[in-house]
Design a protein around this motif. Structure first.
Motif, PDB file in Angstrom:
ATOM      1  N   PHE A 214     114.576 -34.991  52.475  1.00 42.84           N
ATOM      2  CA  PHE A 214     115.876 -34.541  53.141  1.00 42.84           C
ATOM      3  C   PHE A 214     116.013 -35.152  54.106  1.00 42.84           C
ATOM      4  CE2 PHE A 214     114.657 -29.937  51.438  1.00 42.84           C
ATOM      5  CZ  PHE A 214     115.047 -30.429  50.231  1.00 42.84           C
ATOM      6  N   PHE A 215     115.110 -35.382  55.211  1.00 47.06           N
ATOM      7  CA  PHE A 215     115.295 -36.079  56.368  1.00 47.06           C
ATOM      8  C   PHE A 215     115.578 -37.514  56.427  1.00 47.06           C
ATOM      9  CE2 PHE A 215     112.505 -38.629  59.433  1.00 47.06           C
ATOM     10  CZ  PHE A 215     113.539 -38.563  60.530  1.00 47.06           C
TER      11      PHE A 215
ATOM     12  N   ARG B 180     109.257 -26.906  50.603  1.00 42.34           N
ATOM     13  CA  ARG B 180     108.232 -26.492  51.518  1.00 42.34           C
ATOM     14  C   ARG B 180     108.592 -25.027  52.399  1.00 42.34           C
ATOM     15  NH1 ARG B 180     106.126 -29.961  48.994  1.00 42.34           N
ATOM     16  NH2 ARG B 180     104.926 -31.513  49.624  1.00 42.34           N
TER      17      ARG B 180
ATOM     18  N   PHE C 114     110.074 -31.681  59.149  1.00 44.93           N
ATOM     19  CA  PHE C 114     109.238 -32.779  58.531  1.00 44.93           C
ATOM     20  C   PHE C 114     107.961 -32.982  59.335  1.00 44.93           C
ATOM     21  CE2 PHE C 114     108.716 -37.481  58.317  1.00 44.93           C
ATOM     22  CZ  PHE C 114     107.849 -37.424  57.479  1.00 44.93           C
TER      23      PHE C 114
ATOM     24  N   LEU D 129      96.650 -35.847  40.218  1.00 48.05           N
ATOM     25  CA  LEU D 129      96.294 -35.165  41.571  1.00 48.05           C
ATOM     26  C   LEU D 129      97.552 -34.179  41.673  1.00 48.05           C
ATOM     27  CD1 LEU D 129      94.511 -37.336  42.051  1.00 48.05           C
ATOM     28  CD2 LEU D 129      96.165 -38.354  43.710  1.00 48.05           C
ATOM     29  N   GLN D 130      98.363 -34.016  40.851  1.00 50.30           N
ATOM     30  CA  GLN D 130      99.309 -32.948  40.825  1.00 50.30           C
ATOM     31  C   GLN D 130     100.240 -33.049  42.208  1.00 50.30           C
ATOM     32  OE1 GLN D 130      98.586 -28.776  40.278  1.00 50.30           O
ATOM     33  NE2 GLN D 130      96.410 -29.136  40.015  1.00 50.30           N
ATOM     34  N   TYR D 131     100.439 -34.600  42.052  1.00 48.52           N
ATOM     35  CA  TYR D 131     101.639 -34.697  43.150  1.00 48.52           C
ATOM     36  C   TYR D 131     102.915 -34.403  43.076  1.00 48.52           C
ATOM     37  CZ  TYR D 131     104.721 -37.823  45.672  1.00 48.52           C
ATOM     38  OH  TYR D 131     105.727 -38.476  46.445  1.00 48.52           O
ATOM     39  N   GLU D 132     103.313 -33.840  44.367  1.00 44.95           N
ATOM     40  CA  GLU D 132     104.703 -33.582  44.271  1.00 44.95           C
ATOM     41  C   GLU D 132     105.355 -34.305  45.473  1.00 44.95           C
ATOM     42  OE1 GLU D 132     105.805 -29.692  43.006  1.00 44.95           O
ATOM     43  OE2 GLU D 132     103.701 -29.263  42.591  1.00 44.95           O
ATOM     44  N   PRO D 133     106.548 -34.632  45.472  1.00 44.14           N
ATOM     45  CA  PRO D 133     107.072 -35.440  46.449  1.00 44.14           C
ATOM     46  C   PRO D 133     107.284 -34.016  47.680  1.00 44.14           C
ATOM     47  CG  PRO D 133     108.667 -35.219  44.707  1.00 44.14           C
ATOM     48  CD  PRO D 133     107.229 -34.841  44.151  1.00 44.14           C
ATOM     49  N   ASN D 134     107.195 -34.732  48.910  1.00 50.05           N
ATOM     50  CA  ASN D 134     107.666 -33.864  50.040  1.00 50.05           C
ATOM     51  C   ASN D 134     109.038 -33.756  50.358  1.00 50.05           C
ATOM     52  OD1 ASN D 134     107.873 -32.554  52.383  1.00 50.05           O
ATOM     53  ND2 ASN D 134     105.841 -33.239  53.297  1.00 50.05           N
ATOM     54  N   GLN D 135     109.867 -32.709  49.799  1.00 45.93           N
ATOM     55  CA  GLN D 135     110.951 -32.621  49.956  1.00 45.93           C
ATOM     56  C   GLN D 135     111.656 -32.897  51.380  1.00 45.93           C
ATOM     57  OE1 GLN D 135     112.219 -33.226  46.464  1.00 45.93           O
ATOM     58  NE2 GLN D 135     114.011 -32.358  47.552  1.00 45.93           N
ATOM     59  N   THR D 136     110.834 -32.198  52.373  1.00 42.83           N
ATOM     60  CA  THR D 136     111.247 -32.140  53.479  1.00 42.83           C
ATOM     61  C   THR D 136     111.484 -33.635  54.078  1.00 42.83           C
ATOM     62  OG1 THR D 136     108.920 -31.950  54.581  1.00 42.83           O
ATOM     63  CG2 THR D 136     110.050 -29.788  54.134  1.00 42.83           C
ATOM     64  N   ALA D 137     110.523 -34.518  53.687  1.00 44.37           N
ATOM     65  CA  ALA D 137     110.383 -35.833  54.035  1.00 44.37           C
ATOM     66  C   ALA D 137     111.683 -36.640  53.430  1.00 44.37           C
ATOM     67  CB  ALA D 137     109.185 -36.580  53.626  1.00 44.37           C
TER      68      ALA D 137
ATOM     69  N   LYS E 209     108.812 -27.190  46.627  1.00 48.92           N
ATOM     70  CA  LYS E 209     109.525 -28.510  47.048  1.00 48.92           C
ATOM     71  C   LYS E 209     110.142 -28.381  48.426  1.00 48.92           C
ATOM     72  CE  LYS E 209     110.839 -30.588  42.496  1.00 48.92           C
ATOM     73  NZ  LYS E 209     112.102 -30.914  41.917  1.00 48.92           N
TER      74      LYS E 209
ATOM     75  N   GLN F 160      95.129 -31.290  51.855  1.00 47.93           N
ATOM     76  CA  GLN F 160      95.505 -30.510  50.796  1.00 47.93           C
ATOM     77  C   GLN F 160      96.384 -30.763  49.862  1.00 47.93           C
ATOM     78  OE1 GLN F 160      95.276 -27.269  50.788  1.00 47.93           O
ATOM     79  NE2 GLN F 160      94.588 -26.452  52.834  1.00 47.93           N
ATOM     80  N   VAL F 161      97.382 -31.658  50.258  1.00 44.35           N
ATOM     81  CA  VAL F 161      98.435 -32.074  49.504  1.00 44.35           C
ATOM     82  C   VAL F 161      98.229 -33.507  49.434  1.00 44.35           C
ATOM     83  CG1 VAL F 161     101.087 -32.074  49.244  1.00 44.35           C
ATOM     84  CG2 VAL F 161      99.813 -30.031  50.014  1.00 44.35           C
ATOM     85  N   PRO F 162      98.640 -34.124  47.965  1.00 45.46           N
ATOM     86  CA  PRO F 162      98.457 -35.591  47.866  1.00 45.46           C
ATOM     87  C   PRO F 162      99.821 -35.830  48.273  1.00 45.46           C
ATOM     88  CG  PRO F 162      98.792 -34.300  45.923  1.00 45.46           C
ATOM     89  CD  PRO F 162      98.494 -33.407  46.843  1.00 45.46           C
TER      90      PRO F 162
ATOM     91  N   THR G 113     115.785 -30.967  60.453  1.00 45.81           N
ATOM     92  CA  THR G 113     115.189 -31.480  59.267  1.00 45.81           C
ATOM     93  C   THR G 113     114.178 -32.489  59.728  1.00 45.81           C
ATOM     94  OG1 THR G 113     116.720 -33.413  58.877  1.00 45.81           O
ATOM     95  CG2 THR G 113     117.250 -31.634  57.825  1.00 45.81           C
ATOM     96  N   ALA G 114     114.379 -33.255  60.448  1.00 42.35           N
ATOM     97  CA  ALA G 114     113.475 -34.137  61.017  1.00 42.35           C
ATOM     98  C   ALA G 114     111.940 -33.387  61.757  1.00 42.35           C
ATOM     99  CB  ALA G 114     113.947 -34.944  62.276  1.00 42.35           C
TER     100      ALA G 114
ATOM    101  N   ARG H  35      97.327 -23.935  47.022  1.00 42.80           N
ATOM    102  CA  ARG H  35      96.878 -25.259  47.482  1.00 42.80           C
ATOM    103  C   ARG H  35      97.895 -25.756  48.619  1.00 42.80           C
ATOM    104  NH1 ARG H  35      98.179 -29.830  44.063  1.00 42.80           N
ATOM    105  NH2 ARG H  35      96.397 -30.774  44.825  1.00 42.80           N
ATOM    106  N   TYR H  36      99.087 -25.064  48.361  1.00 46.33           N
ATOM    107  CA  TYR H  36     100.115 -25.627  49.471  1.00 46.33           C
ATOM    108  C   TYR H  36     100.108 -24.720  50.696  1.00 46.33           C
ATOM    109  CZ  TYR H  36     102.116 -28.944  46.184  1.00 46.33           C
ATOM    110  OH  TYR H  36     102.378 -30.063  45.768  1.00 46.33           O
TER     111      TYR H  36
ATOM    112  N   MET I  79      88.558 -28.376  54.203  1.00 48.38           N
ATOM    113  CA  MET I  79      89.914 -28.484  54.281  1.00 48.38           C
ATOM    114  C   MET I  79      90.117 -30.363  54.316  1.00 48.38           C
ATOM    115  SD  MET I  79      91.753 -26.283  54.716  1.00 48.38           S
ATOM    116  CE  MET I  79      93.191 -26.277  55.676  1.00 48.38           C
TER     117      MET I  79
END
Lengths: 342, 342
Positions: free
Chosen positions: A57-58, B119, B58, A47-55, B117, A4-6, B54-55, B142-143, A1
């Motif tokens: 959004f917030f 999540r 996150f 790295l197959q980065y993908e932005p964390n949408q929840t972040a 995205k 998990q996610v870049p 949303t907070a 991986r997610y 572990m």
DNA sequence: GGTTTTTCCGCAAGCGTTTGCACATCCATT
DNA sequence: AATGGATGTGCAAACGCTTGCGGAAAAACC
């Protein structure tokens, strides 16, 4: 572990630069040098980065999500509508958060609550049959969550809505029957207090009284839309003093039940008696005696249009129209349309 | 334009206490004194405070949202399914993020991307007809986003799914016809390569060969499910060497078209020729010559069960089962069931 | 070579919430 | 009166990302 996610942070560390630089590089911000920009983008890809949408959004206070509350997902009308909604939303880069009220006010309120918590950007609602208290909608105003109502519209001022005008279609239906030679035209309408019933009746009266016949209330019967109710209504109409040669029914299901009833009474369909109805469900192609025509209400288009309207509203909002003081309310009416069968 | 929406911070300031205390008070944490606890809760109510999900999403890395991807929302089967899904999700305190693929692989991929995205905690999918590359599903591993497939299942190992076994229902259908005295039983099946077609055929063969008749391939015809295709198939079957006295059709729509065709050929329905089909759509009550019986596939229940399974999976995940190394895969099969009409 | 401009990048705050930890207060026990 | 355990509260970090601002280095000017 492991990780998990870049994250953006990870990239920054590996490249020995700051997160802000990474963020900007990923957004093609002009103030980042070409060299670092490509370095960042390559590592991100690797790295197959993908932005964390929840972040995001917030952070942005925006979720790119629109809430949709419908009475009953399994009804043909609404399932067509949701299809249009999803398509339009997807096109506008929004996603759909779905809820069904099952025509329960209680559940409707809960759903609104959920949607509010999820901070949907906007809301699309077709209200439950039993809703007559609208305070839960009002509660959304302070959250600046715009609502677009559609099909089933509450009777309150200052709202956006999309609906389908049944009057026009009804007039077309009656006119059509008129050109076919019918003079005594009955109507099997829905529950009296339903707005949809009123509209149909209005159209009926309008068409009947327009320089031709006069409106005979005995030719219009209300029913509760159950099979039993429809049978009773049909019998009443067909055994009345003036027997109609054509009947307009509240919707296709009513038409089908009415047709059965008429046949049991030994009437020849499309000869002794004709039917025209609303909805234009796909099943009408398959029945032995479909109504001659249906008034199409364009559920898919309604859903689509409502969604587009909502999205437009959202654009404006983010364009700095801080509140709705300069309020113009969208009242979009689609015209229903008579569709002939075969 | 003041503070549109009250935050925990606001409450803390007004009460001159720290945000952590407020947070705990709102959660009824035991280490907060009764006095401050009520003070906080009262002010929260007065201010109409509502936590910003949303907070929380996150912060907790969990959205209480499940993604649902269906091929076509306006199809009766899927609209019933989504209804079951929404109900089950709501019951488990999850909300539904919806997407429709329109049977396009491209759109399916896009939707998966969107869901990722956003999540979503988990995903429910009925795959598009054309999907035969499954890499986009793998990307979710991986997610740590579990997937439950339903109805349309990809042919890959180690997945969770819920489906309906058509074999049993098919056997029931044939048995039923057998008890009615039919010996020559035809089948109008769907496209050959569709898994759903294969299952029906398997059931057909199984029932026909079981200590009675033998399997005559000439009695089974495939079709593309279009009206024209159905007509051709029906004619082929009814003009063949051994004319069947009963026909099992791929679904209700096929049945209706086949019935029409048979009638055009001057055959008496339920006398010269009987029909049994799949799906049990509501419309069968309304047609003049509905199939005698239908094999019900329980779309609502499938959706419901799939959702429940997914939620259970999610519980386990949050209970520390860090990954799926101890993987047990849910393979849930509902049995289809023959439903007699009238 | 000094000054200005441009180019590029980092610092740090902030979004609203949760939570481990430390700390303070108070009461009861020896 | 000192110790110990409850009991109640606050500090601060963390979640991942965006963005205003300031500043260093490089390029351009006279």
């Amino acid at each position: 572990m492991k990780k998990q996610v870049p994250t953006i942070k990870e990239i920054a560390k590996q490249l020995n630069i700051s997160v802000s630089t990474v963020s900007r590089a990923l957004h093609d911000h002009k103030s980042i040098g070409l060299r670092t920009k490509t370095r960042v983008q390559e590592l991100a890809k690797q790295l197959q980065y993908e932005p964390n949408q929840t972040a995001i959004f917030f952070q942005q206070g925006k979720t790119f999500t629109i809430g949709v509350i419908l009475p009953e997902l399994s009804e043909a009308f609404f399932s067509a509508a949701i299809s249009g909604i999803e398509d339009a939303a997807h096109k506008g880069n929004y996603t759909v958060l779905l809820g069904q009220s099952h025509d329960s006010v209680e559940k409707e309120k809960q759903l609104i609550e959920t949607m509010k918590k999820h901070r949907v950007d906007g809301l699309l609602i077709s209200i439950s049959k039993n809703t007559n208290d609208y305070s839960h909608f009002e509660a959304l105003r302070r959250y600046n969550i715009p609502i677009v109502f559609f099909d089933r519209i509450p009777k309150i001022p200052n709202i956006h809505y999309v609906a389908c005008n049944m009057i026009n279609g009804t007039v077309q239906a009656i006119n059509f029957l008129f050109t076919k030679g019918h003079r005594i035209i009955g109507m099997i309408n829905g529950p009296e207090k339903l707005p949809a019933s009123k509209e149909r009746l209005d159209g009926y009266i309008q068409a009947m009284t327009k320089d031709r016949l006069k409106y005979d209330p005995a030719l219009v019967v209300n029913c509760d839309l159950t099979t039993a109710g429809v049978i009773a209504a049909t019998e009443k109409l067909l055994t009345g003093k003036r027997r109609p040669t054509a009947i307009v029914t509240f919707n296709d299901y009513v038409a089908l039940d009415a047709v059965q009833t008429a046949r049991k009474m030994k009437l020849k369909i499309n000869k002794d008696i004709c039917f025209v109805s609303y909805a234009n469900l796909p099943l009408t192609n398959y029945t032995a005696y479909p109504p001659m025509a249906s008034v199409e209400q364009f559920p898919y288009q309604q859903g689509q249009k409502a969604t587009e309207t909502l999205i437009e509203l959202l654009q404006h909002k983010s364009n700095g129209d801080t509140d709705n003081s300069n309020a113009t309310y969208y009242k979009i009416i689609l015209e229903s349309q008579l569709v002939l069968h075969e």
